[in-house]
Design a protein around this motif. Structure first.
Motif, PDB file in Angstrom:
ATOM      1  N   PRO A   8       0.851  -1.191   0.000  1.00 17.07           N
ATOM      2  CA  PRO A   8       0.000   0.000   0.000  1.00 17.07           C
ATOM      3  C   PRO A   8       0.883   1.236   0.000  1.00 17.07           C
ATOM      4  O   PRO A   8       1.813   1.334   0.806  1.00 17.07           O
ATOM      5  N   MET A   9       0.642   2.170  -0.910  1.00 19.74           N
ATOM      6  CA  MET A   9       1.392   3.428  -0.917  1.00 19.74           C
ATOM      7  C   MET A   9       0.432   4.571  -1.142  1.00 19.74           C
ATOM      8  O   MET A   9      -0.062   4.770  -2.253  1.00 19.74           O
ATOM      9  N   PRO A  34      -4.092   1.441   0.376  1.00 16.40           N
ATOM     10  CA  PRO A  34      -3.527   2.348   1.384  1.00 16.40           C
ATOM     11  C   PRO A  34      -4.516   2.557   2.544  1.00 16.40           C
ATOM     12  O   PRO A  34      -5.727   2.446   2.365  1.00 16.40           O
ATOM     13  N   PHE A  35      -3.988   2.869   3.724  1.00 16.41           N
ATOM     14  CA  PHE A  35      -4.787   2.844   4.951  1.00 16.41           C
ATOM     15  C   PHE A  35      -6.034   3.737   4.916  1.00 16.41           C
ATOM     16  O   PHE A  35      -6.034   4.798   4.317  1.00 16.41           O
ATOM     17  N   ASN A  92      -2.213  -1.506  10.215  1.00 19.00           N
ATOM     18  CA  ASN A  92      -0.960  -0.798   9.998  1.00 19.00           C
ATOM     19  C   ASN A  92      -0.365  -0.352  11.336  1.00 19.00           C
ATOM     20  O   ASN A  92      -0.910   0.510  12.012  1.00 19.00           O
ATOM     21  N   LYS A 134       0.839  -5.299   9.377  1.00 17.41           N
ATOM     22  CA  LYS A 134       2.059  -4.817   8.706  1.00 17.41           C
ATOM     23  C   LYS A 134       2.832  -3.969   9.706  1.00 17.41           C
ATOM     24  O   LYS A 134       2.319  -2.984  10.215  1.00 17.41           O
ATOM     25  N   HIS A 163       8.456  -5.119   7.675  1.00 21.91           N
ATOM     26  CA  HIS A 163       9.376  -4.178   7.025  1.00 21.91           C
ATOM     27  C   HIS A 163      10.502  -3.960   8.029  1.00 21.91           C
ATOM     28  O   HIS A 163      10.326  -3.218   9.004  1.00 21.91           O
ATOM     29  N   TYR A 171      12.050   5.453   5.204  1.00 19.00           N
ATOM     30  CA  TYR A 171      12.273   4.427   4.178  1.00 19.00           C
ATOM     31  C   TYR A 171      13.727   4.385   3.726  1.00 19.00           C
ATOM     32  O   TYR A 171      14.045   3.917   2.648  1.00 19.00           O
ATOM     33  N   GLY A 194      10.513  -4.764   1.897  1.00 17.78           N
ATOM     34  CA  GLY A 194      11.567  -3.774   2.100  1.00 17.78           C
ATOM     35  C   GLY A 194      12.731  -3.882   1.145  1.00 17.78           C
ATOM     36  O   GLY A 194      13.452  -4.883   1.143  1.00 17.78           O
ATOM     37  N   ASP A 195      12.887  -2.878   0.280  1.00 22.40           N
ATOM     38  CA  ASP A 195      14.038  -2.761  -0.615  1.00 22.40           C
ATOM     39  C   ASP A 195      14.161  -3.890  -1.635  1.00 22.40           C
ATOM     40  O   ASP A 195      15.268  -4.168  -2.108  1.00 22.40           O
ATOM     41  N   PHE A 197      14.011  -4.104  -4.802  1.00 28.89           N
ATOM     42  CA  PHE A 197      13.922  -3.096  -5.850  1.00 28.89           C
ATOM     43  C   PHE A 197      14.030  -3.648  -7.265  1.00 28.89           C
ATOM     44  O   PHE A 197      13.667  -2.989  -8.215  1.00 28.89           O
ATOM     45  N   MET A 215       6.358  -8.620  -0.558  1.00 27.01           N
ATOM     46  CA  MET A 215       5.561  -7.416  -0.818  1.00 27.01           C
ATOM     47  C   MET A 215       6.459  -6.369  -1.459  1.00 27.01           C
ATOM     48  O   MET A 215       7.498  -6.020  -0.908  1.00 27.01           O
ATOM     49  N   GLY A 217       6.961  -2.535  -3.016  1.00 28.69           N
ATOM     50  CA  GLY A 217       6.474  -1.161  -3.050  1.00 28.69           C
ATOM     51  C   GLY A 217       7.127  -0.398  -4.179  1.00 28.69           C
ATOM     52  O   GLY A 217       6.681  -0.429  -5.332  1.00 28.69           O
TER      53      GLY A 217
HETATM   54  C1  LIG Z   1       4.617   7.469  -0.436  1.00 29.37           C
HETATM   55  C2  LIG Z   1       4.447   6.242   0.416  1.00 29.37           C
HETATM   56  C3  LIG Z   1       3.194   5.916   0.918  1.00 29.37           C
HETATM   57  C4  LIG Z   1       3.019   4.778   1.731  1.00 29.37           C
HETATM   58  N1  LIG Z   1       1.773   4.468   2.213  1.00 29.37           N
HETATM   59  C5  LIG Z   1       1.616   3.363   3.003  1.00 29.37           C
HETATM   60  C6  LIG Z   1       0.330   2.971   3.507  1.00 29.37           C
HETATM   61  O1  LIG Z   1      -0.702   3.597   3.250  1.00 29.37           O
HETATM   62  N2  LIG Z   1       0.271   1.858   4.309  1.00 29.37           N
HETATM   63  C7  LIG Z   1       1.391   1.124   4.609  1.00 29.37           C
HETATM   64  O2  LIG Z   1       1.289   0.119   5.310  1.00 29.37           O
HETATM   65  N3  LIG Z   1       2.592   1.452   4.116  1.00 29.37           N
HETATM   66  C8  LIG Z   1       2.725   2.542   3.325  1.00 29.37           C
HETATM   67  N4  LIG Z   1       3.958   2.824   2.813  1.00 29.37           N
HETATM   68  C9  LIG Z   1       5.067   1.873   3.027  1.00 29.37           C
HETATM   69  C10 LIG Z   1       5.117   0.839   1.894  1.00 29.37           C
HETATM   70  O3  LIG Z   1       3.955   0.025   1.923  1.00 29.37           O
HETATM   71  C11 LIG Z   1       6.351  -0.062   2.032  1.00 29.37           C
HETATM   72  O4  LIG Z   1       6.342  -0.659   3.296  1.00 29.37           O
HETATM   73  C12 LIG Z   1       7.654   0.719   1.853  1.00 29.37           C
HETATM   74  O5  LIG Z   1       7.631   1.470   0.654  1.00 29.37           O
HETATM   75  C13 LIG Z   1       8.850  -0.242   1.859  1.00 29.37           C
HETATM   76  O6  LIG Z   1       8.743  -1.170   0.796  1.00 29.37           O
HETATM   77  P1  LIG Z   1       9.634  -0.996  -0.548  1.00 29.37           P
HETATM   78  O7  LIG Z   1      11.063  -0.923  -0.091  1.00 29.37           O
HETATM   79  O8  LIG Z   1       9.316  -2.219  -1.366  1.00 29.37           O
HETATM   80  O9  LIG Z   1       9.208   0.273  -1.208  1.00 29.37           O
HETATM   81  C14 LIG Z   1       4.140   3.964   2.026  1.00 29.37           C
HETATM   82  C15 LIG Z   1       5.394   4.298   1.518  1.00 29.37           C
HETATM   83  C16 LIG Z   1       5.567   5.416   0.731  1.00 29.37           C
HETATM   84  C17 LIG Z   1       6.947   5.745   0.210  1.00 29.37           C
END
Ligand SMILES: Cc1cc2nc3c(=O)[nH]c(=O)nc-3n(C[C@H](O)[C@H](O)[C@H](O)COP(=O)(O)O)c2cc1C
Length: 314
Positions: A8-9, A34-35, A92, A134, A163, A171, A194-195, A197, A215, A217
């Motif tokens: 979720p972002m 997203p939440f 969350n 999460k 994470h 992050y 997490g990461d 990429f 998962m 992101g």
């Molecule tokens: C802009 C942004 C918005 C995010 N919104 C949420 C969210 O609504 N709920 C949540 O659990 N995590 C949220 N995250 C965290 C991501 O879900 C994820 O845990 C984080 O990006 C790390 O994963 P990644 O390294 O694959 O990007 C958000 C992160 C970013 C950068």
């Protein structure tokens, strides 16, 4: 098939993104919404309403996410999700945002283990939907993880998405792999986040933890074909990036005025830009656009060759 989830972002992976990604690329088992952040008002503001409306998620496998420190607000929102036809809710307790933690929500809950326990007691006793969580591994120090893990183990959660960063890292900075390894020694049903990429990063995780659900992101945004590729499918092409871009823009244009369409597209395409050669430069190229300069920048972007292993560049 590998078990791959879309993170979720907020502001990025909205209903439009999820629909278009699912239609054009696939390979994702579940998209986390997203939440929503329920309050005593017992109603969802427009953004949340749109995001969880079943008609906006038709045909897309999604899991709604709830962020609150109050059991009664959680249980109200979980019931709303059940009424909308969802079969699981995600809690969350990892969001690092200052406005969120100041209210004791998100990662703010990791600061008060006793309050966390009371909260979890209540929601697990009364929720009619399965709950997944999460989390991060601590608020101010990775040393907190041991005790937090001991608490989390006591609940019959559907899954625990970890994470492995602490709140104060947001992050950035390295992930604490040892903290995740510790969780992997428990009987908890884990998902790694997490990461991850690019393809090599995902393959490395799979070597370490065969079959571990992942998962994605930022990596998914920067290479929307990553899930497909992980399942042995074809790598991303520039033509696909164009189709993805155009489909997103078309759907946003039906919902929002021009400036807002630009804002959404710029947010997503800043990440997508990373899949091209000279990723930092391409990211900047998109980031500095306004609604008038945006399309020229995208055309310039699409003339670049893709990188060998496209993915996110922090
Ligand atoms: C802009 C942004 C918005 C995010 N919104 C949420 C969210 O609504 N709920 C949540 O659990 N995590 C949220 N995250 C965290 C991501 O879900 C994820 O845990 C984080 O990006 C790390 O994963 P990644 O390294 O694959 O990007 C958000 C992160 C970013 C950068």
């Amino acid at each position: 098939m590998m078990d791959i989830r879309s993170a979720p972002m907020e502001g990025l992976t909205d209903a439009v993104f999820r629909r278009v990604h699912h239609r054009l690329f696939g390979g994702v088992n579940r998209y986390y919404i997203p939440f929503v952040s329920p309050t005593s008002h017992h109603c969802f503001p427009p953004r949340e309403q749109r995001d969880v409306a079943p008609e906006n998620n038709a045909g897309v496998p999604v899991i709604p996410q709830i962020m609150t420190r109050y059991p009664e607000h959680f249980l109200w929102a979980a019931q709303e999700m059940q009424d909308r036809g969802y079969d699981e809710v995600n809690l969350n307790i990892g969001c690092p945002s200052g406005t969120v933690t100041a209210k004791g929500k998100g990662a703010g809950m990791l600061r008060e283990p006793d309050a966390l326990r009371t909260f979890l007691d209540e929601i697990f006793a009364h929720s009619r939907l399965p709950i997944s969580i999460k989390t991060r591994i601590g608020f101010a120090s990775p040393e907190e993880w041991d005790a937090l893990l001991d608490i989390l183990r006591q609940y019959p959660m559907k899954e625990l998405i970890v994470h492995p960063r602490i709140r104060t890292q947001f992050y950035k900075g390295g992930v604490y792999s040892e903290a995740f390894a510790l969780a992997a020694q428990t009987e908890l049903p884990l998902v790694y986040n997490g990461d991850l990429f690019d393809l090599p990063a995902c393959e490395e995780l799979q070597q370490q933890y065969p079959g571990m659900p992942m998962m994605l992101g930022r990596g998914l945004l920067a290479n929307p074909a990553l899930p497909r590729q992980l399942n042995g499918g074809a790598p991303l092409t520039v033509e696909e990036v164009r189709r993805f871009h155009d489909a997103l823009e078309q759907e946003y244009s039906q919902l929002f005025p021009r400036d807002q369409v630009h804002c959404r597209m710029r947010g997503i395409m800043k990440h997508v830009a990373c899949c091209f050669e000279r990723p930092e430069k391409m990211m900047k190229l998109i980031a500095k656009t306004n609604p008038h300069t945006y399309h020229d920048a995208v055309e310039k972007l699409l003339l670049q060759p893709l990188r060998e292993a496209p993915g996110y560049v922090p």
